[in-house]
Design a protein around this motif. Sequence first.
Motif: not given
Length: 350
Positions: A78, A109-110, A112-113, A116-117
């Motif tokens: 990412r 938010e990015v 955190r996502n 999780t991913a």
Amino acid sequence: MDILRNITNALKTAFPGVKVYATMGNNDWFPSDQLPDTSHFLYNATADLWEDWIGDQNQVENFRKGAYYTVKTTQGLRIIGLNTNLYYTSDKLTADMTDPTGQFAWLEEVLRNAKTAGDKVLMTAHVPPGIHVPGKVKRFYTHYNTRFLDISRTFSDIIVGMFFGHDHYDGFKLLQKNGGSPGVPMFMAPSITPWRYKIPEKSGDPHNPAIRLVKYNQQTGVPLDIHQYYMNLTDSNRNNASDWKIEYKASEEYGQTDLSAVSVDNIIKAFKTDKSLLDKYIRYNTVLANGDTTVNACDEKCRAEYNCGFIMMNEISFDSCYKAQVGGSARLCSSSLFIAMFATMYYVLI
């Protein structure tokens, strides 16, 4: 806008079909440094230029909002491209805000996502946080510096590298975790522009133009090496032809197999006891601008500045570190300067 268009077209011509992840610099705006927290012609026009590079319409809309975006590489890394010009102490439009364009909330938010991913993250931006030497220069407003570093520490387990421009010096730092262990390596690329700063009253000392290649693991994102190139400006002017040479390979100069957080921590610790190793860093810091002059002029106080600047990210911790090394009454070897950087975008090609 013409300058942005010319640079973009030049990169697309030179690297056809190659993904470029670009971020805006403080001098890509007019008036310089005054990037706003609202939608603007230049945000929109630049988004149009870079739309095929970003390749995600939702992220193009984020760019229109505030010149930031995130994408994943084909290998699954990412990339987060930020607009840290909004936090720059020369931006008078955002001085009293808490979260211009909502970038901090979006970033959390990015991340955190991404966590999780199971994604690993590379972050790129123009203006870097922290305290920069020589001169104890602070780039971010204090409240922005604190929040940026807090977010980065919280997600230091997935952020494997940060890449900045703006400083015009070749350098690196280490963001430590709250317990003091290695967190995130931060790299500042030297500039093609041959001054550190240029303001109406004064120009900073000149240095050689420079550009770098960063080797990294395409799956984990861990930086493995930096191959730093430079152009000897004196020789090139004399011969009327540019002559780019390898200045150094970080793995060879600093004796590490990669440039992960742990390895950068090893280098920084070695600087404290190995004077010759720190001399190398200082010499490369100015892109061989003055031969050994810069190194020879760096006394105990100057070296304390460098050693503290690697890991101390705010004024309080920096001053405490500096006084511990040279004594409570010692003054900094270089006075702090208000610096207006003549820098352009920071580009990452993957």
